[in-house]
Scaffold this active site. Structure first.
Site, PDB file in Angstrom:
ATOM      1  N   GLU A 115      39.476  76.393  28.860  1.00 32.13           N
ATOM      2  CA  GLU A 115      40.509  77.236  28.280  1.00 32.13           C
ATOM      3  C   GLU A 115      41.451  77.759  29.363  1.00 32.13           C
ATOM      4  O   GLU A 115      41.054  77.965  30.497  1.00 32.13           O
ATOM      5  CB  GLU A 115      39.868  78.403  27.524  1.00 32.13           C
ATOM      6  N   CYS A 117      46.792  81.930  33.446  1.00 33.95           N
ATOM      7  CA  CYS A 117      45.431  82.065  33.944  1.00 33.95           C
ATOM      8  C   CYS A 117      44.753  80.707  33.732  1.00 33.95           C
ATOM      9  O   CYS A 117      44.634  80.238  32.599  1.00 33.95           O
ATOM     10  CB  CYS A 117      44.744  83.171  33.138  1.00 33.95           C
ATOM     11  N   CYS A 150      30.453  77.637  34.676  1.00 35.46           N
ATOM     12  CA  CYS A 150      30.289  78.309  35.956  1.00 35.46           C
ATOM     13  C   CYS A 150      28.808  78.510  36.216  1.00 35.46           C
ATOM     14  O   CYS A 150      28.046  78.814  35.302  1.00 35.46           O
ATOM     15  CB  CYS A 150      30.986  79.671  35.943  1.00 35.46           C
ATOM     16  N   CYS A 185      27.091  85.420  35.822  1.00 35.79           N
ATOM     17  CA  CYS A 185      27.336  86.860  35.636  1.00 35.79           C
ATOM     18  C   CYS A 185      26.991  87.250  34.195  1.00 35.79           C
ATOM     19  O   CYS A 185      27.344  86.550  33.244  1.00 35.79           O
ATOM     20  CB  CYS A 185      28.789  87.205  35.945  1.00 35.79           C
ATOM     21  N   CYS A 224      29.814  87.793  31.343  1.00 28.24           N
ATOM     22  CA  CYS A 224      30.900  86.805  31.249  1.00 28.24           C
ATOM     23  C   CYS A 224      30.496  85.619  30.376  1.00 28.24           C
ATOM     24  O   CYS A 224      29.457  84.993  30.608  1.00 28.24           O
ATOM     25  CB  CYS A 224      31.253  86.330  32.664  1.00 28.24           C
ATOM     26  N   CYS A 235      39.848  88.636  29.863  1.00 29.87           N
ATOM     27  CA  CYS A 235      38.944  88.281  30.965  1.00 29.87           C
ATOM     28  C   CYS A 235      37.514  88.179  30.469  1.00 29.87           C
ATOM     29  O   CYS A 235      37.021  89.055  29.786  1.00 29.87           O
ATOM     30  CB  CYS A 235      38.956  89.359  32.044  1.00 29.87           C
TER      31      CYS A 235
HETATM   32  N1  SAH Z   1      34.825  83.380  38.957  1.00 30.24           N
HETATM   33  C1  SAH Z   1      35.897  84.161  39.419  1.00 30.24           C
HETATM   34  C2  SAH Z   1      37.162  84.004  38.618  1.00 30.24           C
HETATM   35  C3  SAH Z   1      37.032  83.861  37.139  1.00 30.24           C
HETATM   36  S1  SAH Z   1      36.479  85.283  36.285  1.00 30.24           S
HETATM   37  C4  SAH Z   1      35.485  85.616  39.489  1.00 30.24           C
HETATM   38  O1  SAH Z   1      34.435  85.958  38.990  1.00 30.24           O
HETATM   39  O2  SAH Z   1      36.227  86.380  40.106  1.00 30.24           O
HETATM   40  C5  SAH Z   1      37.960  86.269  36.224  1.00 30.24           C
HETATM   41  C6  SAH Z   1      37.726  87.773  36.184  1.00 30.24           C
HETATM   42  O3  SAH Z   1      37.221  88.189  34.898  1.00 30.24           O
HETATM   43  C7  SAH Z   1      36.693  88.252  37.195  1.00 30.24           C
HETATM   44  O4  SAH Z   1      37.128  89.411  37.843  1.00 30.24           O
HETATM   45  C8  SAH Z   1      35.506  88.513  36.303  1.00 30.24           C
HETATM   46  O5  SAH Z   1      34.570  89.337  36.923  1.00 30.24           O
HETATM   47  C9  SAH Z   1      36.175  89.105  35.106  1.00 30.24           C
HETATM   48  N2  SAH Z   1      35.323  89.179  33.914  1.00 30.24           N
HETATM   49  C10 SAH Z   1      34.345  88.337  33.546  1.00 30.24           C
HETATM   50  N3  SAH Z   1      33.790  88.736  32.384  1.00 30.24           N
HETATM   51  C11 SAH Z   1      34.450  89.851  32.012  1.00 30.24           C
HETATM   52  C12 SAH Z   1      34.349  90.722  30.883  1.00 30.24           C
HETATM   53  N4  SAH Z   1      33.474  90.506  29.900  1.00 30.24           N
HETATM   54  N5  SAH Z   1      35.207  91.775  30.829  1.00 30.24           N
HETATM   55  C13 SAH Z   1      36.117  91.997  31.812  1.00 30.24           C
HETATM   56  N6  SAH Z   1      36.263  91.200  32.873  1.00 30.24           N
HETATM   57  C14 SAH Z   1      35.438  90.150  32.986  1.00 30.24           C
HETATM   58 FE1  SF4 Z   2      31.605  82.688  36.932  1.00 28.60          FE
HETATM   59 FE2  SF4 Z   2      32.260  84.410  35.016  1.00 28.60          FE
HETATM   60 FE3  SF4 Z   2      30.920  85.263  37.140  1.00 28.60          FE
HETATM   61 FE4  SF4 Z   2      33.502  84.540  37.410  1.00 28.60          FE
HETATM   62  S1  SF4 Z   2      32.705  86.247  36.203  1.00 28.60           S
HETATM   63  S2  SF4 Z   2      31.770  83.984  38.741  1.00 28.60           S
HETATM   64  S3  SF4 Z   2      33.594  82.866  35.897  1.00 28.60           S
HETATM   65  S4  SF4 Z   2      30.177  83.786  35.622  1.00 28.60           S
END
Ligand code: SAH
Ligand code: SF4
Length: 342
Positions: free
Chosen positions: A91, A104, A111, A115, A118, A332
């Site tokens: 996406e 974006c 990934c 996390c 996410c 995000c």
């Molecule tokens: N993997 C990279 C970039 C992709 S994620 C990273 O983690 O930085 C892009 C951003 O979205 C990151 O700052 C991530 O921590 C944030 N993010 C992920 N899940 C989220 C959520 N449920 N609510 C708000 N931000 C989130």
């Molecule tokens: Fe991967 Fe999501 Fe963590 Fe970014 S926030 S490193 S996309 S699992």
């Protein structure tokens, strides 16, 4: 046989060189691929026919297709599901504002970092994207809006520094006048905190922008939220950010998704103030977005404002990121690689 879009600009030059073509041909090919969006070699009319045939045999040219496209009724944000030639999909999101169009883009299908908040992390890792697959997302979103893309952020699916070379290759093509012509400072790479990636980026000649996802300055909390970067301890992350600032003079942002009762308590705020004070950073507070199946709730707006004012007392600039595209799950952390019901 590697696809033509798996090559970065140097790789294209090397490829052309290896078949006895002058290097300027690489610029021509890059321009056709990215500035003009050619979908087959026959469109590249200023290349000799024999070279076009040769390239077609050596390096297939494919273009992703738009599987689904959704438009936010709230703010005009558009979310796309792009499908690549092997059937995998990612996406991407287009975020229009008055004078800007930010895209974006994703750097991996899925990934591996896992996390807990996410949607991408929850889905697991599938494969890396190539440089051209990243550039195509940005290019095609711009085409759909019919306006020039002014900014691009590697904040979609995937961890850019777990796919460093392709990501750097992609932002270089986005930056190049033979590609998308986006200013280097308007190209942002966001990492969950892979330290050697941060160090490598500080040595690149371009002024690309860095964002680091912090989410907690308490080791225990951060380890639980972001198990993939457990090994990178917070003091090391802080040192790496200091070194980055010394080397580049540029200000990265620290991303902080506020989760009620998890990382928005007094002790978490105190730890964040200690971590960020004295660092050249800007803190971006994002009320955590909801992800199906994850029982995390977002901090209230008053708590976010409290963070901003308390951080200011130790000289740390912070802002609250306005939410975009939440009605189409384009915010995000809400991006998934699974093809939704069509
Ligand atoms: N993997 C990279 C970039 C992709 S994620 C990273 O983690 O930085 C892009 C951003 O979205 C990151 O700052 C991530 O921590 C944030 N993010 C992920 N899940 C989220 C959520 N449920 N609510 C708000 N931000 C989130
Ligand atoms: Fe991967 Fe999501 Fe963590 Fe970014 S926030 S490193 S996309 S699992």
């Amino acid at each position: 046989m590697a696809e033509i879009k798996s090559y970065d600009l140097d790789g294209l030059a090397g490829l052309l060189d290896s078949i006895g073509e002058p290097r300027y041909r690489a610029k021509q090919v890059a321009r056709w691929l990215y500035a003009h969006g050619a979908t087959c070699y026959d469109e590249m009319t200023d290349l000799p026919a024999q070279l076009r045939d040769n390239l077609a045999a050596k390096a297939p040219l494919t273009t992703p297709t738009v599987k689904t496209r959704r438009v936010s009724a709230l703010d005009g944000t558009r979310k796309y599901l792009f499908r690549f030639s092997d059937g995998e999909a990612v996406e991407s999101v287009g975020l229009p504002t008055r004078d800007r169009l930010t895209v974006c883009f994703s750097t991996q299908v899925g990934c591996a970092m896992g996390c807990s908040f996410c949607a991408t992390g929850i889905g697991g890792f599938v494969r890396n994207l190539t440089a051209g697959e990243m550039v195509d997302q940005v290019r095609l979103v711009g085409e759909d809006f019919g306006i020039r893309v002014t900014n691009a952020v590697a904040m979609g699916q995937g961890e850019p520094f777990a796919n460093y070379d392709a990501t750097l290759g992609a932002v270089r093509i986005m930056n190049s006048s033979d590609g998308l012509g986006i200013g280097a400072r308007h190209l942002t790479v966001s990492t969950c905190g892979i330290l050697n990636g941060v160090a490598r980026l500080s040595n690149e000649p371009e002024q690309f922008t860095l964002a680091v996802s912090l989410h907690s300055a308490v080791q225990n909390t951060r380890d639980k939220l972001m198990p993939g970067v457990k090994g990178a301890l917070l003091p090391e992350l802080r040192n790496t950010l200091e070194a980055y600032a010394t080397k580049t003079g540029r200000r990265p942002s620290l991303e902080y998704a506020m989760i009620a009762g998890v990382n928005d308590t007094e002790s978490e705020l105190q730890a964040l103030m200690d971590f960020a004070s004295g660092l050249l950073v800007h803190v971006n507070l994002i009320p955590v977005n909801t992800v199906a199946g994850v029982g995390l709730s977002r901090s209230g707006p008053a708590r976010a404002r409290e963070f901003v004012s308390r951080l200011a007392t130790v000289g740390v600039e912070a802002s609250i990121r306005t939410e975009r595209g939440s009605d189409i799950e384009a915010a995000c952390g809400q991006l998934k690689q699974r093809i939704e019901a069509e």
